[in-house]
Design an enzyme around this catalytic site. Structure first.
Site, short mmCIF file in Angstrom:
data_model
loop_
_atom_site.label_atom_id
_atom_site.label_comp_id
_atom_site.label_asym_id
_atom_site.label_seq_id
_atom_site.Cartn_x
_atom_site.Cartn_y
_atom_site.Cartn_z
N LEU A 119 72.87 -8.32 -8.43
CA LEU A 119 74.12 -7.93 -7.76
C LEU A 119 75.07 -7.26 -8.72
CD1 LEU A 119 74.65 -11.15 -5.62
CD2 LEU A 119 73.39 -9.07 -5.05
N GLY A 163 78.96 -9.31 -15.38
CA GLY A 163 80.37 -9.41 -15.81
C GLY A 163 80.42 -10.34 -17.01
N GLY A 164 80.99 -9.87 -18.11
CA GLY A 164 81.04 -10.73 -19.31
C GLY A 164 79.62 -11.02 -19.77
N ALA A 180 77.61 -12.88 -18.05
CA ALA A 180 76.84 -13.32 -16.88
C ALA A 180 76.15 -12.17 -16.18
CB ALA A 180 77.79 -14.00 -15.90
N LYS A 181 74.97 -12.49 -15.62
CA LYS A 181 74.29 -11.57 -14.70
C LYS A 181 74.24 -12.29 -13.36
CE LYS A 181 71.46 -8.95 -17.93
NZ LYS A 181 70.14 -8.88 -18.60
N CYS A 182 74.50 -11.56 -12.28
CA CYS A 182 74.57 -12.18 -10.96
C CYS A 182 73.44 -11.67 -10.07
CB CYS A 182 75.93 -11.88 -10.33
SG CYS A 182 76.23 -12.86 -8.86
N LYS A 200 75.27 -16.88 -10.76
CA LYS A 200 75.74 -16.29 -12.02
C LYS A 200 74.93 -16.98 -13.11
CE LYS A 200 80.24 -15.51 -13.24
NZ LYS A 200 81.73 -15.69 -13.20
N ASP A 230 93.70 -13.35 -13.88
CA ASP A 230 92.88 -12.13 -13.91
C ASP A 230 92.71 -11.57 -12.50
OD1 ASP A 230 89.58 -11.14 -15.14
OD2 ASP A 230 91.50 -10.07 -15.07
C1 LIG Z 1 75.00 -9.12 -1.43
O1 LIG Z 1 76.13 -9.51 -2.19
C2 LIG Z 1 76.54 -8.63 -3.17
C3 LIG Z 1 76.02 -7.34 -3.31
C4 LIG Z 1 76.51 -6.54 -4.34
C5 LIG Z 1 75.91 -5.19 -4.48
O2 LIG Z 1 75.41 -4.61 -3.52
N1 LIG Z 1 75.86 -4.68 -5.71
C6 LIG Z 1 75.23 -3.40 -5.95
C7 LIG Z 1 73.89 -3.66 -6.62
C8 LIG Z 1 73.24 -2.35 -7.01
N2 LIG Z 1 74.14 -1.56 -7.86
C9 LIG Z 1 73.48 -0.28 -8.21
C10 LIG Z 1 75.43 -1.28 -7.21
C11 LIG Z 1 76.14 -2.58 -6.85
C12 LIG Z 1 77.53 -6.98 -5.20
C13 LIG Z 1 78.05 -8.26 -5.05
C14 LIG Z 1 77.54 -9.10 -4.04
N3 LIG Z 1 77.96 -10.39 -3.80
C15 LIG Z 1 78.58 -11.27 -4.63
C16 LIG Z 1 78.72 -11.08 -6.02
C17 LIG Z 1 79.42 -12.07 -6.71
C18 LIG Z 1 79.92 -13.17 -6.03
C19 LIG Z 1 79.72 -13.32 -4.67
N4 LIG Z 1 79.05 -12.36 -4.00
C20 LIG Z 1 80.60 -13.96 -6.98
C21 LIG Z 1 81.30 -15.23 -6.69
N5 LIG Z 1 80.51 -13.38 -8.17
N6 LIG Z 1 79.80 -12.23 -8.02
C22 LIG Z 1 79.57 -11.40 -9.10
C23 LIG Z 1 79.36 -11.95 -10.36
C24 LIG Z 1 79.14 -11.10 -11.45
CL1 LIG Z 1 78.86 -11.78 -12.98
C25 LIG Z 1 79.14 -9.72 -11.30
C26 LIG Z 1 79.34 -9.17 -10.05
C27 LIG Z 1 79.30 -7.70 -9.86
C28 LIG Z 1 80.63 -7.07 -10.22
C29 LIG Z 1 81.57 -7.44 -9.14
N7 LIG Z 1 82.69 -8.03 -9.51
O3 LIG Z 1 81.27 -7.23 -7.98
C30 LIG Z 1 79.57 -10.00 -8.95
#
Ligand SMILES: COc1cc(C(=O)NC2CCN(C)CC2)ccc1Nc1cc2c(cn1)c(C)nn2-c1cc(Cl)cc(CCC(N)=O)c1
Length: 305
Positions: A34, A37-38, A40-42, A57, A151
């Site tokens: 997903l 960040g920092g 962590a990989k999610c 995470k 933050d």
């Molecule tokens: C299905 O749920 C998700 C999908 C995606 C997504 O589609 N990301 C795409 C993946 C492919 N790349 C190329 C573009 C972004 C992104 C976030 C999702 N959900 C999602 C992500 C989540 C959370 C809940 N739910 C929580 C809580 N923490 N994090 C979390 C944690 C970290 Cl360390 C980093 C990130 C990514 C940066 C950001 N702040 O979004 C997220």
């Protein structure tokens, strides 16, 4: 994927030794990456017993050699674990194995307001009112629990599949131990940092989250944060000088401008409280504010029917 192109399945498991000495194992299947960040990989993660899909995470312990990083992670877990609110990402579980720490959190499949603003350029005032009401609900709960997020930014405001807003990432959060306690550690994300945090001398408190909310309201209505520049030092100077403008070409109401101006006050005590923001004309247009917005608004404005 292996040589013949078949997808490899990654499982991570938690071994639980019960009081009677029995060992139970919880297994999770790692899914789509997903983001990171920092340290962590999610990833998406499916509990193979309950089939519940979560956000996992995963932090490699090898990245936690510095005490600062360890303390930050311990503080994040301790604070996030204690919170329970409809507009805060639900903390599900945390465990570790030899290599990693696994933090299991509520999955928000519609990503964050950061991606939404990148896609839409800017939001309508009714959408901003809807998101601000949910952010304030989260902040009122957080501040009542003596926690400052520190933050607050578009990238930490998640949208779940029902388009409910969820505040996440408590890596910089802090809990005040006594009334009137002031914090001094300088932290946050450049565009959203309150001037008193930059000042470092006077100490800061809950008002830093109100300042960041003002930056978020501006960014949602205009399309970018008020003090953004290509260089962090220049951004800090603009924040300290309170130097920002409302671009002529973006039409926003006087109520919106007035609210942003009152929140972005260099003096923390002069900023409105969360209740005063809810009572401000921008949030009280007479019409009712929708609880959540339709999925269509991820792509286009609500009125364009
Ligand atoms: C299905 O749920 C998700 C999908 C995606 C997504 O589609 N990301 C795409 C993946 C492919 N790349 C190329 C573009 C972004 C992104 C976030 C999702 N959900 C999602 C992500 C989540 C959370 C809940 N739910 C929580 C809580 N923490 N994090 C979390 C944690 C970290 Cl360390 C980093 C990130 C990514 C940066 C950001 N702040 O979004 C997220």
């Amino acid at each position: 994927t292996t040589a013949d192109g078949s997808e490899q399945v990654v499982i991570f498991e938690e071994k639980i030794t019960k009081v009677n000495g029995e060992v139970a194992i919880k297994r999770y299947q790692r899914g789509k990456f997903l983001g990171k960040g920092g340290f962590a990989k999610c990833y998406e993660a499916t509990n193979l017993e309950t089939k519940k899909v979560l956000a996992a995470k995963i932090i490699a312990k090898s990245s936690l050699t510095k005490n600062r990083a360890r303390q930050k992670l311990i503080s994040e877990i301790k604070i996030h674990k204690s919170l329970q609110n409809t507009n805060i990402v639900q903390f599900e579980h945390v465990f570790e194995d030899h290599e990693n720490v696994y933090i299991l959190l509520e999955l928000c499949s519609n990503q964050t307001l950061n991606e939404l603003i990148k896609r839409r350029k800017r939001l309508t005032e009714i959408e901003v009112q809807c998101y601000v009401a949910q952010i304030i609900n989260a902040l009122k709960y957080l501040h009542a629990s003596n926690v400052i997020h520190r933050d607050l930014k578009l990238g930490n405001l998640f949208l779940n599949k029902s388009m409910e807003l969820k505040l996440g990432d408590f890596g910089l959060a802090t809990k005040l131990e006594f009334d009137g306690e002031k914090k001094r550690t300088i932290c946050g994300t450049p565009n959203y940092i309150a001037p008193e945090v930059l000042d470092g001398k006077v100490g800061h408190s809950f008002e830093v989250d109100v300042w960041s909310l003002g930056v978020i309201i501006y960014a949602m209505l205009i399309g970018k944060p008020p003090f953004e520049t290509p260089d962090v030092k220049t951004t800090y100077r603009k924040i300290r000088l309170n130097s920002y403008t409302f671009p002529e070409h973006v039409l926003i109401s006087d109520a919106a401008k007035n609210l942003i101006t009152r929140i972005l006050n260099l003096d923390p005590v002069k900023r409105p409280t969360l209740d005063e923001i809810m009572a401000h004309p921008f949030m009280n247009t007479g019409g009712s504010i929708p609880k959540t917005l339709p999925l269509s608004t991820l792509a286009c404005p609500p009125s364009a029917s």
